[in-house]
Write an enzyme that holds these catalytic residues in place. Sequence first.
Site, PDB file in Angstrom:
ATOM      1  N   ASP A 104      -4.190  -5.914   6.302  1.00 53.39           N
ATOM      2  CA  ASP A 104      -2.989  -6.005   5.566  1.00 53.39           C
ATOM      3  C   ASP A 104      -1.908  -7.255   5.813  1.00 53.39           C
ATOM      4  O   ASP A 104      -2.122  -8.075   5.701  1.00 53.39           O
ATOM      5  CB  ASP A 104      -2.713  -4.622   5.770  1.00 53.39           C
ATOM      6  CG  ASP A 104      -1.269  -4.336   4.921  1.00 53.39           C
ATOM      7  OD1 ASP A 104      -1.131  -4.899   3.574  1.00 53.39           O
ATOM      8  OD2 ASP A 104      -0.393  -3.584   5.295  1.00 53.39           O
ATOM      9  N   ASP A 160      -7.460   6.379   5.142  1.00 52.78           N
ATOM     10  CA  ASP A 160      -6.649   7.667   5.147  1.00 52.78           C
ATOM     11  C   ASP A 160      -5.261   7.497   4.642  1.00 52.78           C
ATOM     12  O   ASP A 160      -4.653   6.403   4.725  1.00 52.78           O
ATOM     13  CB  ASP A 160      -6.674   8.277   6.429  1.00 52.78           C
ATOM     14  CG  ASP A 160      -5.748   7.567   7.445  1.00 52.78           C
ATOM     15  OD1 ASP A 160      -5.816   6.315   7.698  1.00 52.78           O
ATOM     16  OD2 ASP A 160      -4.919   8.114   8.004  1.00 52.78           O
TER      17      ASP A 160
HETATM   18  P1  IMP Z   1      -2.130  -4.589   9.436  1.00 52.57           P
HETATM   19  O1  IMP Z   1      -2.129  -4.989  10.963  1.00 52.57           O
HETATM   20  O2  IMP Z   1      -1.039  -4.641   8.438  1.00 52.57           O
HETATM   21  O3  IMP Z   1      -3.386  -5.765   8.707  1.00 52.57           O
HETATM   22  O4  IMP Z   1      -2.762  -3.222   9.349  1.00 52.57           O
HETATM   23  C1  IMP Z   1      -4.272  -2.788   9.102  1.00 52.57           C
HETATM   24  C2  IMP Z   1      -4.170  -1.427   9.354  1.00 52.57           C
HETATM   25  O5  IMP Z   1      -3.107  -0.755   8.576  1.00 52.57           O
HETATM   26  C3  IMP Z   1      -5.648  -1.097   8.905  1.00 52.57           C
HETATM   27  O6  IMP Z   1      -6.585  -0.938   9.534  1.00 52.57           O
HETATM   28  C4  IMP Z   1      -5.238   0.500   8.165  1.00 52.57           C
HETATM   29  O7  IMP Z   1      -5.485   1.452   9.369  1.00 52.57           O
HETATM   30  C5  IMP Z   1      -3.751   0.437   7.918  1.00 52.57           C
HETATM   31  N1  IMP Z   1      -3.578   0.381   6.415  1.00 52.57           N
HETATM   32  C6  IMP Z   1      -3.005  -0.658   5.828  1.00 52.57           C
HETATM   33  N2  IMP Z   1      -3.045  -0.582   4.590  1.00 52.57           N
HETATM   34  C7  IMP Z   1      -3.521   0.418   4.188  1.00 52.57           C
HETATM   35  C8  IMP Z   1      -3.839   1.318   3.132  1.00 52.57           C
HETATM   36  O8  IMP Z   1      -3.612   0.859   1.971  1.00 52.57           O
HETATM   37  N3  IMP Z   1      -4.520   2.584   3.219  1.00 52.57           N
HETATM   38  C9  IMP Z   1      -4.810   3.052   4.117  1.00 52.57           C
HETATM   39  N4  IMP Z   1      -4.512   2.316   5.647  1.00 52.57           N
HETATM   40  C10 IMP Z   1      -3.966   1.031   5.269  1.00 52.57           C
END
Ligand code: IMP
Length: 178
Positions: A104, A160
């Site tokens: 994300d 989740d």
């Molecule tokens: P990042 O550090 O923002 O890239 O976060 C990634 C983590 O956020 C993922 O491994 C998920 O656990 C959580 N996450 C981000 N977006 C979603 C979503 O749309 N649904 C569920 N979990 C999400």
Amino acid sequence: MTTVPELERVLFTKQQIAARIKEVAAEISDRYAGKDLKLVGVLKGSVFFLTALAREITIPVKIDFLSLSSFTNMARSPGYVRIAKDLDEGIEGEDVLIVEDIVDTGLTLRYLLQTLAGRGPNSIGIVTLLDRTERRLAQVPVEYRCFEIPDRFVVGFGLDYKQHYRNLEYIAVMKPEK
Ligand code: IMP
């Protein structure tokens, strides 16, 4: 297919997910032939993807898991990340492929890449089930992605919402919270 009232629509069906994982697994099998490949799954979201992917990879693989804490039951709140459960074994000299459910903001992966790079692997790559590039804050090199998704919260196939929906065999968009 189970109908869940909190879900708006199915984004990827079980069949679409299986077909795409097969394609990505073939690319990985090609690229890592003759190497010492270790899949590193990030708990808990990547478990479903990792097992499906590993079954389709046609070269020998090792697997290990770690878990990070950054999302204490909140839907989306990037920020502080730390290792809550570390890998069981070292990765020195190995070809590591980090397996993620979704990239994300990229903040989680940036931290993970920096941490694992310090342990002397031969290489580190990233494979993710979903990629939401629109919200990226940290540039991370994602070598393999199954699907690019729009800026909506999704659940299923390991992902989740407050620990629910991980066991859905499809990926769906949640209805916006009222
Ligand atoms: P990042 O550090 O923002 O890239 O976060 C990634 C983590 O956020 C993922 O491994 C998920 O656990 C959580 N996450 C981000 N977006 C979603 C979503 O749309 N649904 C569920 N979990 C999400």
